[in-house]
Write a protein that holds these residues in place. Structure first.
Motif, PDB file in Angstrom:
ATOM      1  N   LEU A 100       3.259  70.946  89.468  1.00  0.00           N
ATOM      2  CA  LEU A 100       2.526  70.501  90.653  1.00  0.00           C
ATOM      3  C   LEU A 100       2.022  69.076  90.439  1.00  0.00           C
ATOM      4  CD1 LEU A 100       1.479  71.415  93.448  1.00  0.00           C
ATOM      5  CD2 LEU A 100      -0.647  72.068  92.325  1.00  0.00           C
ATOM      6  N   VAL A 101       2.460  68.170  91.307  1.00  0.00           N
ATOM      7  CA  VAL A 101       2.081  66.764  91.207  1.00  0.00           C
ATOM      8  C   VAL A 101       1.198  66.396  92.393  1.00  0.00           C
ATOM      9  CG1 VAL A 101       2.920  64.385  91.190  1.00  0.00           C
ATOM     10  CG2 VAL A 101       4.171  66.163  89.940  1.00  0.00           C
ATOM     11  N   ILE A 102      -0.018  65.997  92.104  1.00  0.00           N
ATOM     12  CA  ILE A 102      -0.949  65.558  93.143  1.00  0.00           C
ATOM     13  C   ILE A 102      -0.808  64.047  93.295  1.00  0.00           C
ATOM     14  CG2 ILE A 102      -3.336  65.603  93.932  1.00  0.00           C
ATOM     15  CD1 ILE A 102      -2.055  68.366  93.452  1.00  0.00           C
ATOM     16  N   THR A 103      -0.483  63.588  94.490  1.00  0.00           N
ATOM     17  CA  THR A 103      -0.210  62.165  94.711  1.00  0.00           C
ATOM     18  C   THR A 103      -1.398  61.428  95.341  1.00  0.00           C
ATOM     19  OG1 THR A 103       0.714  62.555  96.920  1.00  0.00           O
ATOM     20  CG2 THR A 103       2.231  62.699  95.050  1.00  0.00           C
ATOM     21  N   SER A 134       2.133  73.445  85.198  1.00  0.00           N
ATOM     22  CA  SER A 134       1.272  72.305  84.875  1.00  0.00           C
ATOM     23  C   SER A 134       0.896  71.571  86.155  1.00  0.00           C
ATOM     24  CB  SER A 134       1.959  71.344  83.900  1.00  0.00           C
ATOM     25  OG  SER A 134       3.077  70.724  84.500  1.00  0.00           O
ATOM     26  N   ILE A 135      -0.234  70.861  86.093  1.00  0.00           N
ATOM     27  CA  ILE A 135      -0.736  70.101  87.240  1.00  0.00           C
ATOM     28  C   ILE A 135      -1.005  68.668  86.783  1.00  0.00           C
ATOM     29  CG2 ILE A 135      -2.625  69.860  88.892  1.00  0.00           C
ATOM     30  CD1 ILE A 135      -2.961  72.885  88.812  1.00  0.00           C
ATOM     31  N   HIS A 136      -0.582  67.707  87.587  1.00  0.00           N
ATOM     32  CA  HIS A 136      -0.725  66.299  87.226  1.00  0.00           C
ATOM     33  C   HIS A 136      -1.315  65.515  88.393  1.00  0.00           C
ATOM     34  CE1 HIS A 136       1.958  66.879  83.679  1.00  0.00           C
ATOM     35  NE2 HIS A 136       2.484  67.811  84.472  1.00  0.00           N
ATOM     36  N   LEU A 137      -2.337  64.708  88.110  1.00  0.00           N
ATOM     37  CA  LEU A 137      -2.917  63.814  89.104  1.00  0.00           C
ATOM     38  C   LEU A 137      -2.243  62.456  88.947  1.00  0.00           C
ATOM     39  CD1 LEU A 137      -6.715  64.697  88.733  1.00  0.00           C
ATOM     40  CD2 LEU A 137      -4.994  65.771  90.204  1.00  0.00           C
ATOM     41  N   THR A 138      -1.623  61.962  90.014  1.00  0.00           N
ATOM     42  CA  THR A 138      -0.813  60.742  89.895  1.00  0.00           C
ATOM     43  C   THR A 138      -1.076  59.737  91.015  1.00  0.00           C
ATOM     44  OG1 THR A 138       1.067  61.507  91.242  1.00  0.00           O
ATOM     45  CG2 THR A 138       1.040  62.167  88.912  1.00  0.00           C
TER      46      THR A 138
END
Length: 222
Positions: A100-103, A134-138
């Motif tokens: 999961l990528v948070i844009t 996994s979760i990523h703040l981008t």
């Protein structure tokens, strides 16, 4: 206007928009020059025209994912978390793992506690009962968080294809371009793929369907 004048004018426009080494179709060229082009119904697009694509058609093109072993990178806009979280994503993803990528975290107010944002995203995602690994703040433009996403993709990809999914205007093209830009420093396959990078524009639904990009040394497409 003569053919030579048209060629020169096209060259000047591509140079102005820094596109001399980029291959563009007619639609992408129009979008990059600020023209409004028909897109996807119900997702910010215009309700007609020969380039019209329905959301159902796009969903049908991806319906095979739940029956295959793939790695899914799902993009969600932090400014519109619930609105950009694809409805019925579980029907598409099945049991496949999801990164999961948070844009667009650069659009948050200065001083925002990203740890709190991360905790909130984890809580909100848990309720959706997806196989999120996994979760990523981008933020794609300054490449914030992109290295972490690349590392996770390379670790989890194995022999699977990678699919990047997201709603209209969530930042898929910007994310893919950022991904290729950082990967191209070490990966010649990604460097070559940058020539065919997806177009970015302010028009929701710029990309009308799945785009296949060879971007990993060991294979894998988007």
């Amino acid at each position: 206007m003569c053919v030579l004048c048209c060629v020169v004018l096209c060259w000047v426009q591509k140079k102005r928009h820094r596109q001399l080494r980029t291959i563009l179709c007619g639609r992408c060229r129009s979008l990059s020059h600020g023209q409004m082009v028909t897109a996807v119904c119900g997702h910010g697009g215009y309700p007609g025209g020969k380039q019209f694509v329905s959301a159902e058609e796009l969903r049908e093109k991806l319906s095979h994912l739940c029956h295959e072993k793939v790695l899914i990178v799902k993009l969600v806009d932090i400014i519109d978390f619930n609105g950009s979280f694809l409805a019925r994503i579980r029907d598409l993803a099945g049991a496949n793992p999801i990164i999961l990528v948070i844009t667009k975290i650069d659009l948050l107010p200065k001083g925002t506690d990203l740890n709190c944002i991360g905790d909130w995203v984890v809580e909100a995602t848990t309720k959706k009962k997806l196989n999120v690994i996994s979760i990523h703040l981008t933020s794609s433009k300054p490449l914030v968080g992109i290295a972490g996403v690349i590392s996770k993709i390379q670790k989890e990809k194995k022999v699977r294809d990678v699919y990047i999914l997201g709603s209209a205007n969530v930042g898929k093209s910007a994310f893919v371009n950022a991904l290729l830009k950082m990967m191209s420093l070490k990966d010649p396959v990604a460097a070559a793929a940058r020539k065919y990078k997806p177009m970015q524009s302010a028009v929701p639904g710029t990309i009308l369907g799945p785009i296949e990009i060879e971007s990993f040394l060991g294979g894998g497409v988007r």
